[in-house]
Design a protein around this motif. Structure first.
Motif, mmCIF file in Angstrom:
data_model
loop_
_atom_site.group_PDB
_atom_site.id
_atom_site.type_symbol
_atom_site.label_atom_id
_atom_site.label_comp_id
_atom_site.label_asym_id
_atom_site.label_seq_id
_atom_site.Cartn_x
_atom_site.Cartn_y
_atom_site.Cartn_z
ATOM 1 N N GLU A 338 51.060 54.495 103.904
ATOM 2 C CA GLU A 338 52.047 53.463 104.219
ATOM 3 C C GLU A 338 52.654 53.695 105.598
ATOM 4 O O GLU A 338 52.838 52.785 106.396
ATOM 5 C CB GLU A 338 53.139 53.496 103.162
ATOM 6 C CG GLU A 338 53.816 52.160 103.001
ATOM 7 C CD GLU A 338 54.544 52.104 101.683
ATOM 8 O OE1 GLU A 338 55.768 52.081 101.745
ATOM 9 O OE2 GLU A 338 53.868 52.125 100.620
ATOM 10 N N SER A 339 52.973 54.963 105.865
ATOM 11 C CA SER A 339 53.479 55.305 107.193
ATOM 12 C C SER A 339 52.857 56.632 107.620
ATOM 13 O O SER A 339 52.359 57.391 106.788
ATOM 14 C CB SER A 339 55.004 55.401 107.181
ATOM 15 O OG SER A 339 55.394 56.408 106.284
ATOM 16 N N THR A 372 58.188 58.338 112.984
ATOM 17 C CA THR A 372 57.404 57.685 111.931
ATOM 18 C C THR A 372 56.856 56.363 112.445
ATOM 19 O O THR A 372 57.576 55.570 113.047
ATOM 20 C CB THR A 372 58.274 57.459 110.680
ATOM 21 O OG1 THR A 372 58.791 58.737 110.292
ATOM 22 C CG2 THR A 372 57.477 56.869 109.523
ATOM 23 N N LEU A 373 55.577 56.161 112.233
ATOM 24 C CA LEU A 373 54.923 54.927 112.671
ATOM 25 C C LEU A 373 54.319 54.227 111.449
ATOM 26 O O LEU A 373 53.955 54.886 110.473
ATOM 27 C CB LEU A 373 53.806 55.235 113.680
ATOM 28 C CG LEU A 373 54.189 55.890 115.010
ATOM 29 C CD1 LEU A 373 52.946 56.116 115.858
ATOM 30 C CD2 LEU A 373 55.178 55.041 115.786
ATOM 31 N N PRO A 374 54.202 52.902 111.512
ATOM 32 C CA PRO A 374 53.610 52.202 110.364
ATOM 33 C C PRO A 374 52.129 52.529 110.192
ATOM 34 O O PRO A 374 51.412 52.703 111.185
ATOM 35 C CB PRO A 374 53.796 50.717 110.711
ATOM 36 C CG PRO A 374 54.001 50.678 112.183
ATOM 37 C CD PRO A 374 54.613 51.983 112.579
ATOM 38 N N TRP A 376 48.241 51.673 108.182
ATOM 39 C CA TRP A 376 47.386 50.493 107.988
ATOM 40 C C TRP A 376 46.521 50.743 106.765
ATOM 41 O O TRP A 376 46.322 51.905 106.356
ATOM 42 C CB TRP A 376 46.518 50.235 109.227
ATOM 43 C CG TRP A 376 45.607 51.385 109.559
ATOM 44 C CD1 TRP A 376 44.347 51.600 109.091
ATOM 45 C CD2 TRP A 376 45.909 52.511 110.409
ATOM 46 N NE1 TRP A 376 43.845 52.773 109.592
ATOM 47 C CE2 TRP A 376 44.773 53.346 110.408
ATOM 48 C CE3 TRP A 376 47.024 52.893 111.174
ATOM 49 C CZ2 TRP A 376 44.721 54.552 111.125
ATOM 50 C CZ3 TRP A 376 46.961 54.083 111.886
ATOM 51 C CH2 TRP A 376 45.831 54.898 111.860
ATOM 52 N N GLU A 392 48.296 48.398 113.916
ATOM 53 C CA GLU A 392 49.029 49.653 113.692
ATOM 54 C C GLU A 392 48.222 50.857 114.211
ATOM 55 O O GLU A 392 48.797 51.825 114.706
ATOM 56 C CB GLU A 392 49.340 49.858 112.198
ATOM 57 C CG GLU A 392 50.283 48.840 111.594
ATOM 58 C CD GLU A 392 49.578 47.548 111.165
ATOM 59 O OE1 GLU A 392 48.356 47.419 111.402
ATOM 60 O OE2 GLU A 392 50.252 46.678 110.592
ATOM 61 N N TYR A 396 49.378 53.461 117.052
ATOM 62 C CA TYR A 396 49.314 54.912 116.841
ATOM 63 C C TYR A 396 48.672 55.575 118.069
ATOM 64 O O TYR A 396 49.169 56.570 118.601
ATOM 65 C CB TYR A 396 48.485 55.183 115.572
ATOM 66 C CG TYR A 396 48.449 56.621 115.090
ATOM 67 C CD1 TYR A 396 49.528 57.195 114.427
ATOM 68 C CD2 TYR A 396 47.299 57.408 115.276
ATOM 69 C CE1 TYR A 396 49.485 58.503 113.962
ATOM 70 C CE2 TYR A 396 47.242 58.719 114.819
ATOM 71 C CZ TYR A 396 48.338 59.259 114.158
ATOM 72 O OH TYR A 396 48.283 60.557 113.698
#
Ligand code: GDP
Ligand code: IMO
Ligand code: MG
Length: 429
Positions: A338-339, A372-374, A376, A392, A396
């Protein structure tokens, strides 16, 4: 003089073998310059898996010259086993060359490696037990036996007559272990010497001539920057120099002959063996990465420790190597989270830093500061165009590029040769 150095930017197993095989397609020569069969490089072609330890990863192409350079710790037994396997698989070993100056691994090196590990108890390094450290110790001590000695029965006899009693004293007195019979060892290694003789030459000359002729030369790093004897997480390192600076010495070329230094970076972090690892995940997320990335050692089968990507560490390894580009590997493994977290700083004893500490004690105390990044969810493994990657995943990568100020030139989205997206040509000419 088009030349590219491929260097592991983390703790090894970043996917160097895959990229070497990929780039070997457009190269004339592949050169190993350090380490030995502690390396385990995986190449997957048409769903068939090949693993190389001592052999350069360009050996699947019949027309490429594959060099085992002077800086390599050379295990003749391992070499002969590997070329047999190669030939059994229908490939030729005819274009492999071994440098005369490479140091030879003997059974006592492997034995001492294992006994030393056992004697260290809790303090053990977690070596591959291939005898690498003890072989390089002999080299540094100026008592090693080189490939040129191995192929000359008379010299081999003289050198072993000096070495075996010394090693036996160490084995018996320090480790309380059994020694070796000099004659048995001599007969066995003389035979190996005769079998490898046809591959042996001065490879520094071959490499020089190839570079002078404008051929494309690919230098194959083994291990990774943080396993470098000087620049890695000492003492939890290997006994050679897997950094870019190790190539001129280990391959016998001038540093000015290197044009491009491509850092191989896994999209997350792994480590096999002991030693500090700030972003390690000893939880379900770490287990999920291990399972998805099939993170088990190529050489020893050990489960690899897994964790988030660490940009503090990468900024350091990019600097000490002088990376000019990155090949980002195993990005497909990060699908479905998710993240995603990326380490952008450490907190050490209450203080924040973006410097990778030389002190192991400090590194051991480093608490990662995460961005924190989203994530995929799409499967990336059959994407062929960079543009088609999920937004996403692009974000990243953009985040990594901006932090490191180095372009990601290749993106790898699966272990196969074709699962490679090239954004920028690696050979400049
Ligand atoms: P090396 O030591 O740096 O050559 O790396 P290893 O071969 O020890 O480990 C890398 C592992 O990742 C191997 O099993 C490769 O087949 C695999 N691999 C390489 N690139 C990719 C990729 O982009 N995606 C996936 N899923 N696996 C990859
Ligand atoms: P490739 O080329 C990962 C690690 C060992 C141990 C330490 C010292 O496949 O990336 P050694 O046997 O060299 O004395 O062990 O270094 N190590 C590797 N880890 N990949 C490798 O090679 C490694 N080669 C050595 O696990 O921690
Ligand atoms: Mg490996």
């Amino acid at each position: 003089m088009p030349s590219v150095v491929i260097v592991g930017a983390q703790w090894g197993d970043e996917g160097k073998g895959k990229i070497i095989d990929y780039l070997a397609g457009e190269s004339n020569m592949v050169v190993r310059a350090q380490g030995g069969n502690n390396a385990g490089h995986t190449v997957i072609v048409k769903d068939r898996k090949y693993t190389f330890h001592l052999l350069p990863s360009g050996v699947l192409y019949p027309d490429k010259v594959n060099i085992i350079g002077n800086g390599v710790a050379f295990d003749p037994e391992g070499f002969l086993t590997e070329i047999k396997k190669l030939e059994d698989n229908g490939f030729s070993a005819g274009n492999i060359r071994i440098d005369q100056r490479a140091h030879v691994i003997f059974p006592y090196h492997k034995r001492i490696d294992a006994l030393e590990e056992e004697s260290r108890g809790e303090e053990k390094i977690g070596t591959t037990r291939k005898g690498i450290g003890p072989c390089y110790m002999d080299k540094i001590q100026r008592s090693g036996i080189r490939v040129e000695d191995l192929i000359d029965p008379e010299v081999l006899k003289e050198r072993l007559a000096l070495q075996v009693p010394r090693k036996n004293r160490i084995l018996e007195k320090i480790y309380e272990a059994e020694g070796y019979d000099m004659e048995v060892l001599y007969q066995q290694y003389r035979e190996y010497g005769q079998q490898i003789k046809r591959f042996v030459t001065d490879t520094t000359k071959l490499t020089h001539e190839a570079l002078q002729a404008g051929e494309k030369v690919l230098f194959e790093g083994a291990q990774g920057t943080l396993l470098d004897l000087d620049l890695g997480t000492y003492p939890y390192v290997t006994s050679s120099h897997p950094t870019a600076g190790g190539f001129p010495v280990g391959a016998g070329i001038g540093p000015n002959k290197i044009e491009e230094i491509l850092g191989i970076v896994k999209a997350y972090t792994t480590r096999v063996g002991l030693g500090p690892f700030p972003t390690e995940l000893q939880d379900a997320t770490g287990d999920a990465i291990r399972t998805k990335g099939k993170e088990f050692g190529t050489t020893t089968g050990r489960a690899r420790r897994c964790g988030w990507l660490d940009l503090v560490m990468l900024k350091y390894t990019a600097r000490v190597n002088g990376l000019t580009g990155i090949s980002l590997m195993l990005l497909d493994v990060l699908s479905g989270f998710e993240s995603l977290k990326i380490c952008v700083g450490y907190e050490i004893e209450g203080e924040k830093t973006t410097d990778f500490p030389a002190s192991l004690k400090k590194l051991g105390k480093a608490k990662p500061i995460y961005q924190t990044l989203p994530g995929w969810s799409q499967d990336l493994s059959s994407i062929t165009n960079f543009q088609d990657l999920p937004q996403e995943a692009k974000e990243y990568m953009e985040f990594i590029e901006q932090y490191l100020e180095i372009p990601i030139k290749i993106v790898s989205i699966g272990p196969g040769r074709e699962q490679t997206i090239v954004r920028e040509e690696i050979y400049r000419r």
